[in-house]
Design a protein around this motif. Structure first.
Motif, PDB file in Angstrom:
ATOM      1  N   GLY A  54       0.816  -1.212   0.000  1.00 26.11           N
ATOM      2  CA  GLY A  54       0.000   0.000   0.000  1.00 26.11           C
ATOM      3  C   GLY A  54       0.852   1.265   0.000  1.00 26.11           C
ATOM      4  O   GLY A  54       2.028   1.255  -0.388  1.00 26.11           O
ATOM      5  N   PHE A  55       0.280   2.358   0.497  1.00 26.50           N
ATOM      6  CA  PHE A  55       0.913   3.674   0.401  1.00 26.50           C
ATOM      7  C   PHE A  55       0.767   4.442   1.709  1.00 26.50           C
ATOM      8  O   PHE A  55      -0.184   4.240   2.460  1.00 26.50           O
ATOM      9  CB  PHE A  55       0.278   4.476  -0.741  1.00 26.50           C
ATOM     10  N   ALA A  56       1.719   5.344   1.972  1.00 28.86           N
ATOM     11  CA  ALA A  56       1.661   6.234   3.131  1.00 28.86           C
ATOM     12  C   ALA A  56       2.584   7.424   2.875  1.00 28.86           C
ATOM     13  O   ALA A  56       3.727   7.234   2.451  1.00 28.86           O
ATOM     14  CB  ALA A  56       2.082   5.503   4.406  1.00 28.86           C
ATOM     15  N   ASN A  57       2.081   8.637   3.144  1.00 34.84           N
ATOM     16  CA  ASN A  57       2.832   9.878   2.896  1.00 34.84           C
ATOM     17  C   ASN A  57       3.456   9.875   1.506  1.00 34.84           C
ATOM     18  O   ASN A  57       4.634  10.165   1.322  1.00 34.84           O
ATOM     19  CB  ASN A  57       3.906  10.092   3.964  1.00 34.84           C
ATOM     20  N   GLN A  58       2.644   9.574   0.506  1.00 33.72           N
ATOM     21  CA  GLN A  58       3.117   9.472  -0.872  1.00 33.72           C
ATOM     22  C   GLN A  58       2.072  10.046  -1.826  1.00 33.72           C
ATOM     23  O   GLN A  58       0.882  10.168  -1.488  1.00 33.72           O
ATOM     24  CB  GLN A  58       3.398   8.008  -1.234  1.00 33.72           C
ATOM     25  N   THR A  59       2.526  10.375  -3.020  1.00 27.48           N
ATOM     26  CA  THR A  59       1.654  10.826  -4.101  1.00 27.48           C
ATOM     27  C   THR A  59       1.802   9.861  -5.265  1.00 27.48           C
ATOM     28  O   THR A  59       2.924   9.584  -5.703  1.00 27.48           O
ATOM     29  CB  THR A  59       2.030  12.250  -4.543  1.00 27.48           C
ATOM     30  N   LEU A  60       0.681   9.355  -5.746  1.00 29.74           N
ATOM     31  CA  LEU A  60       0.657   8.354  -6.808  1.00 29.74           C
ATOM     32  C   LEU A  60       0.053   8.980  -8.062  1.00 29.74           C
ATOM     33  O   LEU A  60      -1.075   9.492  -8.024  1.00 29.74           O
ATOM     34  CB  LEU A  60      -0.175   7.147  -6.370  1.00 29.74           C
ATOM     35  N   ARG A  61       0.784   8.933  -9.156  1.00 30.62           N
ATOM     36  CA  ARG A  61       0.298   9.482 -10.436  1.00 30.62           C
ATOM     37  C   ARG A  61       0.141   8.335 -11.434  1.00 30.62           C
ATOM     38  O   ARG A  61       1.109   7.623 -11.729  1.00 30.62           O
ATOM     39  CB  ARG A  61       1.268  10.537 -10.957  1.00 30.62           C
ATOM     40  N   GLN A  62      -1.076   8.182 -11.957  1.00 30.95           N
ATOM     41  CA  GLN A  62      -1.397   7.054 -12.828  1.00 30.95           C
ATOM     42  C   GLN A  62      -1.863   7.569 -14.187  1.00 30.95           C
ATOM     43  O   GLN A  62      -2.668   8.499 -14.276  1.00 30.95           O
ATOM     44  CB  GLN A  62      -2.464   6.184 -12.174  1.00 30.95           C
ATOM     45  N   ILE A  63      -1.371   6.928 -15.237  1.00 36.42           N
ATOM     46  CA  ILE A  63      -1.583   7.401 -16.602  1.00 36.42           C
ATOM     47  C   ILE A  63      -2.550   6.453 -17.315  1.00 36.42           C
ATOM     48  O   ILE A  63      -2.351   5.230 -17.325  1.00 36.42           O
ATOM     49  CB  ILE A  63      -0.261   7.459 -17.381  1.00 36.42           C
ATOM     50  N   VAL A  64      -3.589   7.029 -17.937  1.00 33.94           N
ATOM     51  CA  VAL A  64      -4.557   6.234 -18.689  1.00 33.94           C
ATOM     52  C   VAL A  64      -4.850   6.932 -20.011  1.00 33.94           C
ATOM     53  O   VAL A  64      -4.827   8.159 -20.093  1.00 33.94           O
ATOM     54  CB  VAL A  64      -5.867   6.021 -17.906  1.00 33.94           C
ATOM     55  N   ARG A  65      -5.115   6.139 -21.048  1.00 32.87           N
ATOM     56  CA  ARG A  65      -5.524   6.728 -22.326  1.00 32.87           C
ATOM     57  C   ARG A  65      -7.031   6.568 -22.497  1.00 32.87           C
ATOM     58  O   ARG A  65      -7.560   5.450 -22.454  1.00 32.87           O
ATOM     59  CB  ARG A  65      -4.799   6.088 -23.509  1.00 32.87           C
ATOM     60  N   LEU A  66      -7.711   7.667 -22.700  1.00 31.46           N
ATOM     61  CA  LEU A  66      -9.151   7.667 -22.890  1.00 31.46           C
ATOM     62  C   LEU A  66      -9.486   7.176 -24.300  1.00 31.46           C
ATOM     63  O   LEU A  66      -8.667   7.240 -25.207  1.00 31.46           O
ATOM     64  CB  LEU A  66      -9.710   9.072 -22.684  1.00 31.46           C
ATOM     65  N   SER A  67     -10.711   6.693 -24.467  1.00 31.70           N
ATOM     66  CA  SER A  67     -11.143   6.278 -25.805  1.00 31.70           C
ATOM     67  C   SER A  67     -11.965   7.361 -26.482  1.00 31.70           C
ATOM     68  O   SER A  67     -11.793   7.615 -27.676  1.00 31.70           O
ATOM     69  CB  SER A  67     -11.933   4.968 -25.728  1.00 31.70           C
ATOM     70  N   THR A  68     -12.846   8.026 -25.739  1.00 34.25           N
ATOM     71  CA  THR A  68     -13.676   9.087 -26.308  1.00 34.25           C
ATOM     72  C   THR A  68     -13.544  10.352 -25.481  1.00 34.25           C
ATOM     73  O   THR A  68     -13.182  10.311 -24.302  1.00 34.25           O
ATOM     74  CB  THR A  68     -15.156   8.668 -26.358  1.00 34.25           C
ATOM     75  N   SER A 162       3.003   3.726 -13.869  1.00 34.34           N
ATOM     76  CA  SER A 162       2.471   4.630 -12.850  1.00 34.34           C
ATOM     77  C   SER A 162       3.652   5.135 -12.035  1.00 34.34           C
ATOM     78  O   SER A 162       4.674   4.440 -11.900  1.00 34.34           O
ATOM     79  CB  SER A 162       1.480   3.899 -11.948  1.00 34.34           C
ATOM     80  N   TYR A 163       3.525   6.329 -11.443  1.00 31.20           N
ATOM     81  CA  TYR A 163       4.676   6.996 -10.838  1.00 31.20           C
ATOM     82  C   TYR A 163       4.375   7.370  -9.395  1.00 31.20           C
ATOM     83  O   TYR A 163       3.260   7.778  -9.053  1.00 31.20           O
ATOM     84  CB  TYR A 163       5.029   8.247 -11.645  1.00 31.20           C
ATOM     85  N   LEU A 164       5.406   7.270  -8.534  1.00 32.90           N
ATOM     86  CA  LEU A 164       5.246   7.479  -7.103  1.00 32.90           C
ATOM     87  C   LEU A 164       6.271   8.494  -6.606  1.00 32.90           C
ATOM     88  O   LEU A 164       7.449   8.440  -6.974  1.00 32.90           O
ATOM     89  CB  LEU A 164       5.429   6.146  -6.364  1.00 32.90           C
ATOM     90  N   ALA A 165       5.801   9.412  -5.755  1.00 27.88           N
ATOM     91  CA  ALA A 165       6.676  10.416  -5.138  1.00 27.88           C
ATOM     92  C   ALA A 165       6.452  10.415  -3.633  1.00 27.88           C
ATOM     93  O   ALA A 165       5.357  10.122  -3.147  1.00 27.88           O
ATOM     94  CB  ALA A 165       6.367  11.800  -5.706  1.00 27.88           C
ATOM     95  N   LYS A 166       7.501  10.757  -2.886  1.00 26.31           N
ATOM     96  CA  LYS A 166       7.364  10.925  -1.443  1.00 26.31           C
ATOM     97  C   LYS A 166       6.755  12.301  -1.154  1.00 26.31           C
ATOM     98  O   LYS A 166       7.082  13.297  -1.825  1.00 26.31           O
ATOM     99  CB  LYS A 166       8.726  10.806  -0.767  1.00 26.31           C
ATOM    100  N   GLY A 167       5.863  12.360  -0.167  1.00 21.95           N
ATOM    101  CA  GLY A 167       5.280  13.635   0.228  1.00 21.95           C
ATOM    102  C   GLY A 167       4.159  14.072  -0.686  1.00 21.95           C
ATOM    103  O   GLY A 167       3.551  13.275  -1.406  1.00 21.95           O
ATOM    104  N   PHE A 178       8.813  12.325  -8.888  1.00 20.93           N
ATOM    105  CA  PHE A 178       8.245  10.984  -9.088  1.00 20.93           C
ATOM    106  C   PHE A 178       9.360  10.036  -9.508  1.00 20.93           C
ATOM    107  O   PHE A 178       9.553   9.733 -10.688  1.00 20.93           O
ATOM    108  CB  PHE A 178       7.117  11.046 -10.112  1.00 20.93           C
ATOM    109  N   THR A 179      10.099   9.583  -8.514  1.00 24.73           N
ATOM    110  CA  THR A 179      11.333   8.849  -8.765  1.00 24.73           C
ATOM    111  C   THR A 179      11.156   7.335  -8.834  1.00 24.73           C
ATOM    112  O   THR A 179      12.098   6.615  -9.144  1.00 24.73           O
ATOM    113  CB  THR A 179      12.354   9.174  -7.662  1.00 24.73           C
ATOM    114  N   SER A 180       9.935   6.860  -8.546  1.00 22.08           N
ATOM    115  CA  SER A 180       9.680   5.422  -8.580  1.00 22.08           C
ATOM    116  C   SER A 180       8.559   5.150  -9.572  1.00 22.08           C
ATOM    117  O   SER A 180       7.600   5.927  -9.672  1.00 22.08           O
ATOM    118  CB  SER A 180       9.274   4.924  -7.186  1.00 22.08           C
TER     119      SER A 180
END
Length: 403
Positions: A54-68, A162-167, A178-180
């Protein structure tokens, strides 16, 4: 058995002289989606993931491509397999640029609040946010966690990073923090749009061959992606939702590959707004040699397909059946007994008359001289999963008018 009849409520609004006009309610359609899985440890084949940690004190950035595209967006987050409440402190949506870099972020709210607590077993839609997106745009959904989340509801084979940053880097457009990076999605199961050219879509249901295992990471070359590209070129494109799960079985649960297809069909297909058609390509993991002691017979797999067809038609969906593709090159999947079951199921899909339409993917990718094997030019290298060219070939084989 209930009748396979679509019940369409007829609602007529009569406006008397001088009455105020009704306020139009936005119609939402799913432009992107994925199927949720319960937390599971990484393995040498399955690869690493953070679902148990899971996650704690982190920011998660997730990339998706839309269809419409559309003029407003809302996001679905899931704690359906969580054991404790999930606290998301804040969320944002932005156009994705390169890697973790984004354009200007639009904060997401939940009932007017910046964060949300999702109870175990539940999902949560964000409030709508004005954000104009086009067909095939790429979106970054960023989530901020302060307190430990515990094990995460996730989707393993994202086939993109997907990308993860501390704080706290919720609205930071720079990728520097986003180093991970990893190849899974967490908590994010849907993106919906309103104000587009077509409020309808197709769900693609199945296992790793729908999920896109074997395609190039980050290239959006799964067969659902390539089908979406064909549809996006039309004047009134349809949304495409990929609800395949790598390793998933139609009939029985798997510790690594999630809840069985019969059990998840309601949530993953029938509850998606705007879905009018479903393509079902399922059963290879049930019949495969590796599935002992749960290896299924042809009659059992056919009965499972019939249950899905009945459930879809009861909701008014058109149902398309896709044949199960060759697997002779896979030492783990193939056996003469498994091949006999595949042939039986495919014969029924083609000629049984249960489906509204058939997408004969097997005929597209098999070798003419050895119909139990994939064409070499379509084989990702393991004898069962397709490469980019193979996924494009089956996407091209779908009759768009049948959708």
């Amino acid at each position: 058995m209930p009748t396979l009849k679509t019940l369409i409520p007829a609602a007529v609004l009569a406006l008397g002289a001088g009455a105020a006009p009704a306020v139009a309610t936005p119609t939402w359609a799913t432009t992107w989606g994925t199927a949720a899985q319960w937390a599971t440890p990484g393995t040498s084949y399955y690869g690493p993931n953070r679902s148990e940690e899971g996650f704690a004190n982190q920011t998660l950035r997730q990339i998706v491509r839309l269809s419409t595209g559309g003029t407003a967006v809302r996001v679905k987050l899931s704690n359906v397999y969580g054991k404790t409440p999930l606290t998301i402190d804040a969320a944002a949506a932005a156009k994705s640029l390169k890697g973790a870099a984004t354009g200007a972020a639009s904060p997401l709210t939940f009932g007017g609040r910046p964060g949300v607590v999702i109870p175990p077993g539940r999902e949560q839609l964000s409030d709508p946010v004005r954000l104009r997106v086009r067909n095939l745009d790429t979106l970054a959904i960023t989530l901020r966690f302060t307190q430990p989340t515990g094990p995460a509801t996730f989707h393993h084979f994202a086939q993109t990073s997907s990308y993860l940053a501390k704080g706290d880097h919720l609205t930071d457009p720079s990728p520097a923090a986003f180093t991970s990076a990893g190849n899974s999605w967490y908590y994010l199961t849907g993106v919906q749009v309103s104000g587009g050219t077509r409020d309808a879509g197709v769900a693609l249901f199945g296992d790793s061959l729908t999920d896109g295992v074997g395609s190039t990471i980050g290239a959006d070359n799964r067969y659902p992606d390539q089908l979406a590209e064909r549809l996006a070129a039309r004047p009134r494109p349809l949304g495409v939702v990929n609800v395949g799960i790598g390793g998933n079985r139609l009939l029985t649960d798997s510790p690594e590959y999630g809840q069985n297809g019969l059990a998840r069909f309601q949530r993953d297909v029938l509850e998606r707004p705007g879905v009018r058609t479903v393509i079902i390509m399922d059963g290879v993991n049930d019949l495969a040699e590796w599935n002992k002691p749960h290896q299924a017979t042809g009659s059992q797999i056919i009965a499972g397909h019939l249950r899905l067809i009945h459930a879809a038609r009861a909701r008014g969906l058109k149902v398309i059946g896709a044949t199960i593709m060759p697997m002779k090159g896979s030492d783990l999947a193939y056996s003469p007994a498994a091949e006999a079951v595949r042939d039986q199921v495919n014969q029924w899909i083609r000629g049984g008359g249960a489906y509204d339409h058939v997408a004969d993917f097997d005929a597209v990718v098999r070798q003419p001289a050895d119909t139990d094997s994939l064409r070499p030019e379509y084989d990702s290298g393991d004898g069962i999963h397709l490469n980019d060219a193979g996924y494009d070939a089956i996407a091209q084989a779908v009759d768009l008018d049948a959708l």
